[in-house]
Design a protein around this motif. Structure first.
Motif, PDB file in Angstrom:
ATOM      1  N   GLY A  35       0.792  -1.224   0.000  1.00 19.37           N
ATOM      2  CA  GLY A  35       0.000   0.000   0.000  1.00 19.37           C
ATOM      3  C   GLY A  35       0.820   1.268   0.000  1.00 19.37           C
ATOM      4  N   SER A  36       2.140   1.129  -0.038  1.00 24.32           N
ATOM      5  CA  SER A  36       2.978   2.323  -0.083  1.00 24.32           C
ATOM      6  C   SER A  36       4.301   1.993  -0.751  1.00 24.32           C
ATOM      7  N   LEU A  37       4.878   3.018  -1.356  1.00 24.68           N
ATOM      8  CA  LEU A  37       6.176   2.885  -2.010  1.00 24.68           C
ATOM      9  C   LEU A  37       7.027   4.106  -1.658  1.00 24.68           C
ATOM     10  N   VAL A  38       8.303   3.888  -1.561  1.00 23.21           N
ATOM     11  CA  VAL A  38       9.244   4.981  -1.328  1.00 23.21           C
ATOM     12  C   VAL A  38       9.482   5.670  -2.672  1.00 23.21           C
ATOM     13  N   VAL A  39       9.522   6.998  -2.652  1.00 17.94           N
ATOM     14  CA  VAL A  39       9.752   7.787  -3.862  1.00 17.94           C
ATOM     15  C   VAL A  39      11.146   8.404  -3.775  1.00 17.94           C
ATOM     16  N   ALA A  40      11.895   8.267  -4.870  1.00 19.40           N
ATOM     17  CA  ALA A  40      13.261   8.784  -4.893  1.00 19.40           C
ATOM     18  C   ALA A  40      13.472   9.653  -6.125  1.00 19.40           C
ATOM     19  N   GLU A  41      14.492  10.474  -6.027  1.00 17.86           N
ATOM     20  CA  GLU A  41      14.933  11.264  -7.173  1.00 17.86           C
ATOM     21  C   GLU A  41      16.415  10.984  -7.343  1.00 17.86           C
ATOM     22  N   GLY A  42      16.748  10.334  -8.449  1.00 15.46           N
ATOM     23  CA  GLY A  42      18.139   9.942  -8.661  1.00 15.46           C
ATOM     24  C   GLY A  42      18.636   8.987  -7.589  1.00 15.46           C
ATOM     25  N   GLY A  43      17.753   8.184  -7.030  1.00  9.84           N
ATOM     26  CA  GLY A  43      18.121   7.216  -6.005  1.00  9.84           C
ATOM     27  C   GLY A  43      18.027   7.731  -4.582  1.00  9.84           C
ATOM     28  N   ALA A  44      17.939   9.050  -4.412  1.00 15.80           N
ATOM     29  CA  ALA A  44      17.840   9.635  -3.066  1.00 15.80           C
ATOM     30  C   ALA A  44      16.377   9.735  -2.647  1.00 15.80           C
ATOM     31  N   VAL A  45      16.062   9.261  -1.454  1.00 15.58           N
ATOM     32  CA  VAL A  45      14.690   9.266  -0.958  1.00 15.58           C
ATOM     33  C   VAL A  45      14.195  10.706  -0.798  1.00 15.58           C
ATOM     34  N   VAL A  46      13.026  10.975  -1.415  1.00 10.28           N
ATOM     35  CA  VAL A  46      12.424  12.306  -1.323  1.00 10.28           C
ATOM     36  C   VAL A  46      10.979  12.270  -0.847  1.00 10.28           C
ATOM     37  N   GLY A  47      10.391  11.080  -0.772  1.00  8.32           N
ATOM     38  CA  GLY A  47       8.998  11.012  -0.360  1.00  8.32           C
ATOM     39  C   GLY A  47       8.491   9.601  -0.226  1.00  8.32           C
ATOM     40  N   ILE A  48       7.202   9.514   0.003  1.00  9.28           N
ATOM     41  CA  ILE A  48       6.502   8.243   0.084  1.00  9.28           C
ATOM     42  C   ILE A  48       5.141   8.480  -0.545  1.00  9.28           C
ATOM     43  N   VAL A  49       4.610   7.467  -1.195  1.00  7.59           N
ATOM     44  CA  VAL A  49       3.284   7.566  -1.785  1.00  7.59           C
ATOM     45  C   VAL A  49       2.495   6.332  -1.369  1.00  7.59           C
ATOM     46  N   THR A  50       1.228   6.547  -1.029  1.00  7.47           N
ATOM     47  CA  THR A  50       0.374   5.453  -0.572  1.00  7.47           C
ATOM     48  C   THR A  50      -0.768   5.237  -1.558  1.00  7.47           C
ATOM     49  N   ASP A  51      -1.423   4.096  -1.422  1.00  5.22           N
ATOM     50  CA  ASP A  51      -2.592   3.831  -2.251  1.00  5.22           C
ATOM     51  C   ASP A  51      -3.664   4.890  -2.000  1.00  5.22           C
ATOM     52  N   ARG A  52      -3.751   5.355  -0.785  1.00  3.44           N
ATOM     53  CA  ARG A  52      -4.719   6.415  -0.462  1.00  3.44           C
ATOM     54  C   ARG A  52      -4.352   7.719  -1.181  1.00  3.44           C
ATOM     55  N   ASP A  53      -3.064   8.045  -1.266  1.00  6.17           N
ATOM     56  CA  ASP A  53      -2.637   9.225  -2.017  1.00  6.17           C
ATOM     57  C   ASP A  53      -3.095   9.131  -3.472  1.00  6.17           C
ATOM     58  N   LEU A  54      -2.942   7.938  -4.055  1.00  4.23           N
ATOM     59  CA  LEU A  54      -3.339   7.757  -5.455  1.00  4.23           C
ATOM     60  C   LEU A  54      -4.825   8.047  -5.649  1.00  4.23           C
ATOM     61  N   VAL A  55      -5.636   7.627  -4.694  1.00  6.48           N
ATOM     62  CA  VAL A  55      -7.082   7.812  -4.816  1.00  6.48           C
ATOM     63  C   VAL A  55      -7.505   9.225  -4.421  1.00  6.48           C
ATOM     64  N   VAL A  56      -7.131   9.662  -3.226  1.00 11.33           N
ATOM     65  CA  VAL A  56      -7.632  10.922  -2.686  1.00 11.33           C
ATOM     66  C   VAL A  56      -6.954  12.140  -3.303  1.00 11.33           C
ATOM     67  N   ARG A  57      -5.648  12.082  -3.473  1.00 11.46           N
ATOM     68  CA  ARG A  57      -4.934  13.242  -4.006  1.00 11.46           C
ATOM     69  C   ARG A  57      -4.721  13.156  -5.510  1.00 11.46           C
ATOM     70  N   GLY A  58      -4.968  11.989  -6.088  1.00  9.61           N
ATOM     71  CA  GLY A  58      -4.799  11.809  -7.524  1.00  9.61           C
ATOM     72  C   GLY A  58      -6.115  11.683  -8.249  1.00  9.61           C
ATOM     73  N   LEU A  59      -6.706  10.514  -8.164  1.00  7.20           N
ATOM     74  CA  LEU A  59      -7.937  10.213  -8.883  1.00  7.20           C
ATOM     75  C   LEU A  59      -9.060  11.200  -8.542  1.00  7.20           C
ATOM     76  N   ALA A  60      -9.291  11.438  -7.267  1.00  7.89           N
ATOM     77  CA  ALA A  60     -10.389  12.330  -6.856  1.00  7.89           C
ATOM     78  C   ALA A  60     -10.174  13.766  -7.318  1.00  7.89           C
ATOM     79  N   GLU A  61      -8.921  14.155  -7.494  1.00  2.33           N
ATOM     80  CA  GLU A  61      -8.615  15.519  -7.938  1.00  2.33           C
ATOM     81  C   GLU A  61      -8.499  15.618  -9.457  1.00  2.33           C
ATOM     82  N   GLY A  62      -8.714  14.501 -10.158  1.00  2.00           N
ATOM     83  CA  GLY A  62      -8.678  14.520 -11.616  1.00  2.00           C
ATOM     84  C   GLY A  62      -7.295  14.499 -12.219  1.00  2.00           C
TER      85      GLY A  62
END
Length: 138
Positions: A35-62
């Protein structure tokens, strides 16, 4: 009783790049049953994204499936180190109201620690521990 993050963390978390599409990230979550993945930029950790982020902050926002995951990844990232004291990490997670934290050495992800991991180790009779220990739905 475990004392450090490394004793409880899930090692080798899946890391996606900030430029990976939401579609690719969702497919990775589905394939790996996470339900979550680590997000990196050039291999350096910069964030985390969850399945809820995909739905609430992504899909629901278009936001489209071809948008980069970096657009949804957490902005105020909380990380811990593998040798950090569990009591301190619990306090930090409570204070920051986060359910999971990437475990990093330098700027590289080496693990992830979730509330479920903590519950299974520190409160094994709790409902959260039971749910966290259960096999995933097929």
């Amino acid at each position: 009783m475990p004392r450090t993050v490394s004793e409880l963390m899930t090692p080798h978390p899946t890391v996606v790049e900030v430029t990976d599409t939401l579609h690719a990230v969702a497919q990775t979550m589905a394939t790996q049953d996470v339900g979550s993945l680590v997000v990196a930029e050039g291999g350096a950790v910069v964030g985390i994204v969850t399945d809820r982020d995909l739905v609430v902050r992504g899909l629901a926002e278009g936001i489209g499936l071809d948008a980069p995951v970096g657009q949804l990844a957490s902005e105020e990232l909380v990380t811990v180190g593998p040798d950090d004291d569990l009591a301190e990490v619990v306090r930090l997670m409570r204070e920051k109201a986060v359910r999971r934290v990437p475990v990093v050495e330098g700027d590289q992800a080496v693990g992830i620690l979730s509330l479920g991991d903590l519950a299974q180790a520190l409160d094994p009779d709790s409902a959260l521990a039971d749910i966290s220990a259960a096999a995933p739905d097929e």
